[in-house]
Scaffold this motif. Structure first.
Motif, short mmCIF file in Angstrom:
data_model
loop_
_atom_site.label_atom_id
_atom_site.label_comp_id
_atom_site.label_asym_id
_atom_site.label_seq_id
_atom_site.Cartn_x
_atom_site.Cartn_y
_atom_site.Cartn_z
N UNK A 11 0.84 -1.20 0.00
CA UNK A 11 0.00 0.00 0.00
C UNK A 11 0.87 1.25 0.00
N UNK A 12 1.95 1.24 0.80
CA UNK A 12 2.86 2.39 0.84
C UNK A 12 3.54 2.60 -0.51
N UNK B 105 2.13 12.71 6.47
CA UNK B 105 0.95 11.86 6.67
C UNK B 105 -0.25 12.29 5.82
N UNK B 106 0.03 12.82 4.63
CA UNK B 106 -1.06 13.31 3.77
C UNK B 106 -2.04 12.21 3.41
N UNK B 107 -1.55 10.98 3.25
CA UNK B 107 -2.44 9.89 2.84
C UNK B 107 -3.37 9.42 3.95
N UNK B 108 -3.18 9.91 5.18
CA UNK B 108 -4.05 9.49 6.29
C UNK B 108 -4.90 10.63 6.83
N UNK C 112 -7.81 13.47 6.61
CA UNK C 112 -9.06 13.60 5.86
C UNK C 112 -9.09 14.84 4.98
N UNK C 113 -8.37 15.90 5.38
CA UNK C 113 -8.41 17.12 4.58
C UNK C 113 -7.74 16.95 3.22
N UNK C 114 -6.87 15.93 3.09
CA UNK C 114 -6.20 15.70 1.82
C UNK C 114 -6.78 14.51 1.06
N UNK C 115 -7.79 13.87 1.62
CA UNK C 115 -8.35 12.66 1.02
C UNK C 115 -8.91 12.95 -0.37
N UNK C 116 -8.54 12.10 -1.33
CA UNK C 116 -9.06 12.22 -2.68
C UNK C 116 -8.36 13.22 -3.56
N UNK C 117 -7.39 13.97 -3.00
CA UNK C 117 -6.70 14.98 -3.79
C UNK C 117 -5.51 14.38 -4.53
N UNK C 118 -5.21 14.95 -5.68
CA UNK C 118 -4.01 14.55 -6.41
C UNK C 118 -2.78 15.13 -5.70
N UNK C 119 -1.62 14.73 -6.16
CA UNK C 119 -0.37 15.24 -5.58
C UNK C 119 -0.34 16.77 -5.63
N UNK C 120 -0.66 17.32 -6.80
CA UNK C 120 -0.63 18.79 -6.94
C UNK C 120 -1.74 19.44 -6.13
N UNK C 121 -2.86 18.72 -5.99
CA UNK C 121 -3.94 19.25 -5.16
C UNK C 121 -3.55 19.33 -3.70
N UNK C 122 -2.85 18.32 -3.22
CA UNK C 122 -2.36 18.32 -1.84
C UNK C 122 -1.39 19.48 -1.63
N UNK C 123 -0.49 19.68 -2.59
CA UNK C 123 0.47 20.78 -2.49
C UNK C 123 -0.25 22.13 -2.39
N UNK C 124 -1.24 22.31 -3.27
CA UNK C 124 -1.97 23.58 -3.30
C UNK C 124 -2.69 23.83 -1.98
N UNK D 281 3.13 20.76 8.74
CA UNK D 281 4.54 20.32 8.67
C UNK D 281 4.78 19.45 7.44
N UNK D 282 5.92 19.66 6.80
CA UNK D 282 6.23 18.96 5.56
C UNK D 282 7.21 17.80 5.79
N UNK D 283 7.39 16.98 4.76
CA UNK D 283 8.25 15.80 4.84
C UNK D 283 9.69 16.20 5.16
N UNK D 284 10.36 15.36 5.96
CA UNK D 284 11.78 15.60 6.20
C UNK D 284 12.60 14.92 5.12
N UNK D 285 13.91 15.17 5.15
CA UNK D 285 14.78 14.64 4.09
C UNK D 285 14.77 13.11 4.03
N UNK D 286 14.75 12.46 5.18
CA UNK D 286 14.76 11.00 5.20
C UNK D 286 13.53 10.42 4.51
N UNK D 287 12.36 11.01 4.78
CA UNK D 287 11.13 10.51 4.18
C UNK D 287 11.13 10.76 2.68
N UNK D 288 11.61 11.92 2.26
CA UNK D 288 11.71 12.21 0.83
C UNK D 288 12.61 11.18 0.15
#
Length: 400
Positions: A67-68, A107-110, A112-124, A132-139
């Motif tokens: 899933x990940x 944790x965007x995929x978990x 609810x405010x980001x549910x159903x959005x595309x990658x660019x939609x989440x960014x917007x 808070x955004x992803x750290x270097x290790x997660x990227x």
């Protein structure tokens, strides 16, 4: 389009006549013939189709891991386009996606405010929410996931080069951590995990109560403090890894059972420190063995990369924060720093310390010290381990 096609066909007919007359220098001039047209991916070249096959063949992945992987790959294709051929994906695509991941919320995929959005939609949306955004290790894990797919595609003969190659972000090494002070160690080992907590749930471990922990949260820090072992090495221990060698209890840190180790020197025998024995570690392992054996610690889940330490590391950092010990330079890895630092203060040589903690030689001088030539045996290794004493740290309240 019909007019353009008719015009192009007329020019092709003219060129054919000229070539029939022996004039082979004629070339198309019409832009309809000369300008490149984006190719439609041939069957089997679409990344989504190939990715489905890739996941099917990765049989070692758990359902959660699959899933990940799928989530990461969807984010990638949302950004570069789902209908492109795999051959058209370039380093610039991956690099630009990596740069955008720096704006991507944790944790965007978990959430609810980001549910159903595309990658660019989440960014917007996150540009407005400012979460808070992803750290270097997660990227880097995201890039590694896409990279594993690309390497699979190379082996399959679909592409020639990995567009993710050398695009990892630089990350502060875990070695850029400090050891705990004696006062901080006293605070940690007098906190609820070791004296009684409100509940075994992560959110309540730092609160006082009557629940006595006998799991990895209690034992892994103590093992690290008295052995210098790494977090993943400790969490992977099995009851078979506790051996008696020359009548000395030892932890066998090994690659058996499909385990991987960080360095070539990481495979090693580490005697159990007398303090750790007095605190009941051997009794605990023997209890596990009588119950059927297997992993010393259980109830943990591997992440997409097959590591147990990811969730544990996050939980323990939150616990340190809950008992007011956490700083940017303190983490579970600090226990390893404690062992190495105190070993140095005890006058042990770098080579002796490396034998116990599994470090690889990093300097030219170190490379001339061939530790494997001299087998210290369990007794020699025990002498090294026992030199590490935390004078001033009272753990007598933890003895069962």
């Amino acid at each position: 389009m019909t007019h353009n096609l008719a015009r192009a066909l007329a020019e092709l007919a003219e060129i054919r006549v000229q070539r029939d007359q022996g004039r082979f220098d004629a070339v198309p001039r019409d832009t309809y013939l000369t300008e490149p047209v984006a190719a439609t991916p041939a069957p089997g070249e679409r990344p989504p189709d190939l990715f489905d096959l890739f996941i099917t063949q990765k049989r070692n992945l758990t359902d959660g891991g699959k899933k990940d992987y799928a989530t990461t790959f969807r984010y990638f294709l949302d950004y570069i386009g789902h209908e492109r051929s795999i051959q058209s994906i370039e380093r610039t695509d991956v690099r630009n996606w990596r740069d955008q991941l720096m704006r991507f919320p944790q944790y965007a995929n978990t959430k609810k405010e980001f549910k159903g959005l595309s990658f660019k939609g989440v960014l917007a949306l996150n540009d407005k929410l400012n979460q808070p955004t992803l750290d270097e290790k997660t990227i880097n894990k995201y890039i590694s996931t896409v990279g594993s797919f690309m390497k699979w595609a190379i082996k399959r003969g679909v592409i020639d080069n990995d567009p993710t190659h050398s695009l990892m972000l630089e990350v502060d090494d875990e070695d850029n951590k400090d050891p705990f002070t004696l006062a901080q160690l006293a605070t940690i080992f007098s906190s609820p995990i070791w004296t009684g907590c409100a509940a075994s749930k992560q959110a309540q471990r730092h609160l006082p109560g009557t629940v006595q922990a006998e799991d990895q949260y209690r034992w892994a820090p103590l093992i690290a403090l008295f052995s210098g072992a790494r977090m993943e090495e400790i969490l992977r221990l099995t009851t078979d890894d506790l051996l008696m060698v020359d009548s000395i209890a030892c932890m066998n840190i090994t690659t058996t059972g499909g385990r991987s180790l960080k360095t070539r020197n990481a495979k090693r025998l580490v005697p159990v420190h007398s303090q750790l024995e007095q605190l009941g570690f051997i009794r605990m392992v023997e209890k596990r063995r009588r119950a059927g054996g297997g992993p010393v610690f259980y109830g943990m889940k591997e992440n997409a990369q097959g590591r147990l330490s990811s969730e544990f590391s996050k939980d323990f950092s939150q616990y340190l924060d809950g008992i007011k010990v956490k700083t940017e330079r303190l983490s579970f890895h600090s226990f390893r720093h404690n062992f190495i630092t105190w070993a140095g203060h005890a006058g042990l040589s770098k080579a002796s310390i490396q034998i116990i903690v599994g470090h690889t030689a990093k300097s030219v001088t170190d490379s001339y010290t061939h530790d494997g030539v001299i087998d210290l045996g369990a007794r020699g290794r025990q002498a090294i381990v026992e030199r590490v004493q935390y004078e001033g740290l009272d753990l007598s309240h933890l003895r069962g």
